[in-house]
Design a protein around this motif. Sequence first.
Motif, PDB file in Angstrom:
ATOM      1  N   VAL A 127      -1.200  -7.569  73.547  1.00 35.45           N
ATOM      2  CA  VAL A 127      -0.699  -8.752  72.850  1.00 35.45           C
ATOM      3  C   VAL A 127      -1.886  -9.706  72.780  1.00 35.45           C
ATOM      4  CG1 VAL A 127       0.937 -10.671  72.954  1.00 35.45           C
ATOM      5  CG2 VAL A 127       1.635  -8.388  73.704  1.00 35.45           C
ATOM      6  N   VAL A 128      -2.469  -9.802  71.594  1.00 40.44           N
ATOM      7  CA  VAL A 128      -3.772 -10.461  71.468  1.00 40.44           C
ATOM      8  C   VAL A 128      -3.630 -11.871  70.902  1.00 40.44           C
ATOM      9  CG1 VAL A 128      -6.084 -10.277  70.496  1.00 40.44           C
ATOM     10  CG2 VAL A 128      -4.802  -8.201  71.024  1.00 40.44           C
ATOM     11  N   LEU A 129      -4.145 -12.831  71.642  1.00 36.87           N
ATOM     12  CA  LEU A 129      -4.147 -14.225  71.196  1.00 36.87           C
ATOM     13  C   LEU A 129      -5.601 -14.672  71.045  1.00 36.87           C
ATOM     14  CD1 LEU A 129      -1.582 -13.819  73.324  1.00 36.87           C
ATOM     15  CD2 LEU A 129      -1.199 -16.198  72.695  1.00 36.87           C
ATOM     16  N   PRO A 130      -6.146 -14.642  69.836  1.00 40.71           N
ATOM     17  CA  PRO A 130      -7.554 -14.971  69.648  1.00 40.71           C
ATOM     18  C   PRO A 130      -7.803 -16.480  69.503  1.00 40.71           C
ATOM     19  CG  PRO A 130      -6.610 -14.032  67.644  1.00 40.71           C
ATOM     20  CD  PRO A 130      -5.508 -14.088  68.643  1.00 40.71           C
ATOM     21  N   TYR A 131      -8.818 -16.927  70.201  1.00 35.57           N
ATOM     22  CA  TYR A 131      -9.258 -18.328  70.120  1.00 35.57           C
ATOM     23  C   TYR A 131     -10.309 -18.428  69.026  1.00 35.57           C
ATOM     24  CZ  TYR A 131     -11.956 -22.460  71.499  1.00 35.57           C
ATOM     25  OH  TYR A 131     -12.625 -23.655  71.501  1.00 35.57           O
ATOM     26  N   VAL A 132     -10.042 -19.239  68.002  1.00 35.17           N
ATOM     27  CA  VAL A 132     -10.939 -19.274  66.838  1.00 35.17           C
ATOM     28  C   VAL A 132     -11.190 -20.691  66.343  1.00 35.17           C
ATOM     29  CG1 VAL A 132     -10.421 -16.976  65.894  1.00 35.17           C
ATOM     30  CG2 VAL A 132      -8.927 -18.912  65.336  1.00 35.17           C
ATOM     31  N   SER A 133     -12.253 -20.823  65.567  1.00 33.74           N
ATOM     32  CA  SER A 133     -12.405 -22.016  64.754  1.00 33.74           C
ATOM     33  C   SER A 133     -11.391 -21.888  63.626  1.00 33.74           C
ATOM     34  CB  SER A 133     -13.812 -22.098  64.151  1.00 33.74           C
ATOM     35  OG  SER A 133     -14.745 -22.385  65.160  1.00 33.74           O
ATOM     36  N   PRO A 134     -10.724 -22.983  63.265  1.00 35.70           N
ATOM     37  CA  PRO A 134      -9.660 -22.869  62.270  1.00 35.70           C
ATOM     38  C   PRO A 134     -10.205 -22.533  60.886  1.00 35.70           C
ATOM     39  CG  PRO A 134      -9.892 -25.147  63.008  1.00 35.70           C
ATOM     40  CD  PRO A 134     -10.837 -24.338  63.816  1.00 35.70           C
ATOM     41  N   ASP A 135     -10.039 -21.309  60.485  1.00 39.02           N
ATOM     42  CA  ASP A 135     -10.526 -20.831  59.202  1.00 39.02           C
ATOM     43  C   ASP A 135      -9.432 -19.949  58.615  1.00 39.02           C
ATOM     44  OD1 ASP A 135     -13.361 -19.974  57.624  1.00 39.02           O
ATOM     45  OD2 ASP A 135     -11.754 -18.482  57.591  1.00 39.02           O
ATOM     46  N   LEU A 136      -8.965 -20.307  57.443  1.00 39.30           N
ATOM     47  CA  LEU A 136      -7.811 -19.615  56.867  1.00 39.30           C
ATOM     48  C   LEU A 136      -8.067 -18.126  56.666  1.00 39.30           C
ATOM     49  CD1 LEU A 136      -4.974 -19.658  55.694  1.00 39.30           C
ATOM     50  CD2 LEU A 136      -5.969 -20.312  53.493  1.00 39.30           C
ATOM     51  N   MET A 137      -9.235 -17.795  56.128  1.00 45.85           N
ATOM     52  CA  MET A 137      -9.492 -16.382  55.831  1.00 45.85           C
ATOM     53  C   MET A 137      -9.569 -15.554  57.112  1.00 45.85           C
ATOM     54  SD  MET A 137      -9.248 -16.048  52.787  1.00 45.85           S
ATOM     55  CE  MET A 137      -8.534 -17.477  52.040  1.00 45.85           C
ATOM     56  N   VAL A 138     -10.207 -16.114  58.132  1.00 48.90           N
ATOM     57  CA  VAL A 138     -10.273 -15.400  59.414  1.00 48.90           C
ATOM     58  C   VAL A 138      -8.855 -15.231  59.986  1.00 48.90           C
ATOM     59  CG1 VAL A 138     -11.010 -15.633  61.817  1.00 48.90           C
ATOM     60  CG2 VAL A 138     -12.645 -16.019  59.972  1.00 48.90           C
ATOM     61  N   ALA A 139      -8.061 -16.272  59.875  1.00 53.72           N
ATOM     62  CA  ALA A 139      -6.690 -16.188  60.406  1.00 53.72           C
ATOM     63  C   ALA A 139      -5.901 -15.094  59.680  1.00 53.72           C
ATOM     64  CB  ALA A 139      -5.995 -17.541  60.280  1.00 53.72           C
ATOM     65  N   LYS A 140      -6.101 -14.990  58.364  1.00 53.14           N
ATOM     66  CA  LYS A 140      -5.418 -13.920  57.613  1.00 53.14           C
ATOM     67  C   LYS A 140      -5.864 -12.539  58.094  1.00 53.14           C
ATOM     68  CE  LYS A 140      -4.117 -16.262  53.397  1.00 53.14           C
ATOM     69  NZ  LYS A 140      -4.252 -16.400  51.939  1.00 53.14           N
ATOM     70  N   ARG A 141      -7.163 -12.400  58.328  1.00 52.32           N
ATOM     71  CA  ARG A 141      -7.669 -11.104  58.814  1.00 52.32           C
ATOM     72  C   ARG A 141      -7.104 -10.793  60.200  1.00 52.32           C
ATOM     73  NH1 ARG A 141     -11.957 -11.888  55.204  1.00 52.32           N
ATOM     74  NH2 ARG A 141     -10.674 -11.423  53.399  1.00 52.32           N
ATOM     75  N   LEU A 142      -6.994 -11.832  61.030  1.00 50.62           N
ATOM     76  CA  LEU A 142      -6.438 -11.630  62.377  1.00 50.62           C
ATOM     77  C   LEU A 142      -4.994 -11.163  62.278  1.00 50.62           C
ATOM     78  CD1 LEU A 142      -7.918 -14.783  64.153  1.00 50.62           C
ATOM     79  CD2 LEU A 142      -8.478 -12.404  64.700  1.00 50.62           C
ATOM     80  N   GLU A 143      -4.281 -11.747  61.339  1.00 50.85           N
ATOM     81  CA  GLU A 143      -2.887 -11.369  61.105  1.00 50.85           C
ATOM     82  C   GLU A 143      -2.835  -9.875  60.734  1.00 50.85           C
ATOM     83  OE1 GLU A 143      -1.066 -13.822  58.025  1.00 50.85           O
ATOM     84  OE2 GLU A 143       0.584 -14.213  59.410  1.00 50.85           O
ATOM     85  N   GLU A 144      -3.702  -9.471  59.812  1.00 43.71           N
ATOM     86  CA  GLU A 144      -3.745  -8.065  59.394  1.00 43.71           C
ATOM     87  C   GLU A 144      -4.153  -7.151  60.557  1.00 43.71           C
ATOM     88  OE1 GLU A 144      -5.274  -9.380  54.975  1.00 43.71           O
ATOM     89  OE2 GLU A 144      -6.586  -8.114  56.201  1.00 43.71           O
ATOM     90  N   ALA A 145      -5.010  -7.679  61.432  1.00 44.79           N
ATOM     91  CA  ALA A 145      -5.522  -6.868  62.540  1.00 44.79           C
ATOM     92  C   ALA A 145      -4.490  -6.682  63.651  1.00 44.79           C
ATOM     93  CB  ALA A 145      -6.791  -7.491  63.106  1.00 44.79           C
ATOM     94  N   GLY A 146      -3.378  -7.421  63.568  1.00 43.52           N
ATOM     95  CA  GLY A 146      -2.329  -7.242  64.566  1.00 43.52           C
ATOM     96  C   GLY A 146      -2.329  -8.263  65.694  1.00 43.52           C
ATOM     97  N   ALA A 147      -2.969  -9.415  65.462  1.00 42.65           N
ATOM     98  CA  ALA A 147      -2.917 -10.482  66.475  1.00 42.65           C
ATOM     99  C   ALA A 147      -1.463 -10.922  66.664  1.00 42.65           C
ATOM    100  CB  ALA A 147      -3.777 -11.661  66.042  1.00 42.65           C
TER     101      ALA A 147
END
Lengths: 259, 67
Positions: A127-147
Motif C-alpha cells: 500500500v504505497v503512499l508517495p510523498y511528492v511535490s504537487p504536480d498534476l501529471m506526476v499524480a496521474k502517473r502515480l494513480e496509474e502506477a497503483g499508489a
Amino acid sequence: MADKLVIGDQELDSRLFTGTGKFAKQDLIPETIKAARSQVVTMALRRVDFDSPQHNVINYIPDDCVLLPNTSGARTAEEAVRIARIAEAAGCGNWVKIEVISDNKYLLPDNQETLKATEILAKEGFVVLPYVSPDLMVAKRLEEAGAAAVMPLGAPIGSNRGLKTKELVRILIEEIELPIVVDAGIGKPSQAAEAMEMGADAVLVNTAIATAKDPVVMGDAFAAAVEAGRKAYLAGTGAVKKYASASSPLTGFLKEDQE
Amino acid sequence: MKITVNGKEEEVKAGLTIVDYLESKDLEAGRVVIEYNGQVIKQDKWEQIELAEDDNLEILNFVGGGQ
C-alpha cells in the motif's frame, strides 16, 4: 453517516497522520498519538549506532495504529524499494510512505524516482503512499502506477510554513481520485484546518506537534482542527463575495426603508 | 575472520551466530532488524546462522521520523 477514509485495506476514522521524529523524549510519543487520535503513524529505518543505541520506536506506537514506515534516507528508487522490503520483512505490515530525497537544502522529493519506486512496490502488493511535490501529471502517473494515496507537500519538511503550495494541492484534490494527504510544512492547527476545508482527505503532521512546548496538547489541538476542517468541507462553505451581504433583513430598525 | 557490519569491516571470532554477535555488542534482540547478506532474517533464525568470512551484516532499527 460515518465519514471514513479508506486507504488500501483500512477504513480510518482519523484524518490526522502523525510522525514519531523530533520528540524531546520518546516517552511522549504514545500519549501524543493518543491525544491526536491518530491511527496512522510513520517512522524511519536506520543503521543502529553502536555508541548510542536507541530504543526501537515501534515500542512507543500504540498497537492499534497502522504502521507507515517511510523510506527517508533513500536517494534513489532502488534504495526506497529496499527499505520498503526490509520494513515489511521486519513485520511492519505492507504500508509504505515513499520518500526519495537528494536535495539537502529544501528536502524536496525526487518525483521521478518516487514514481519508479511506486510502480515497483505497488506491483508487489504494498500500500504505497508517495510523498511528492504537487504536480498534476506526476499524480496521474502515480494513480496509474497503483499508489494508494498521494501525499503532496504544503511547504518544505519541518519548515512550519503552512500551505504554500495551496493552489497546486487544490488542483490535485480536484483532479485526482486517490486520497490526497497533505504532508510536510503544516505548522499550526489552523493550517491543517485550511487543508481539510479545501477538501484534502487527511494531513500528516510531525514537526509541529513533536516540537511544540506541549506535544500532547498540540496533538489534541491538531485533531480538533482536522475534524473541524473536515466537517466544514462536508458542510460546504458559503460563497465568497466582494461586497457586504447583510444577514438580517435590509429594512431600517423602525423605518420601512433605508436611506 | 573479517565481516562487514553496517558498512564497516570488523574482525570477529569464528563460529559466532547472529545472536552471539548482538550480545557482544550489548544489543537487545527484538529491538533490531537484521539484514544478512542482503536478506532480512527473522528473529527465530538468528541463533541458527553462523557468521562466516566476508559476510555482510546490516543491523537496523526503527527510529523516530515523520517527514
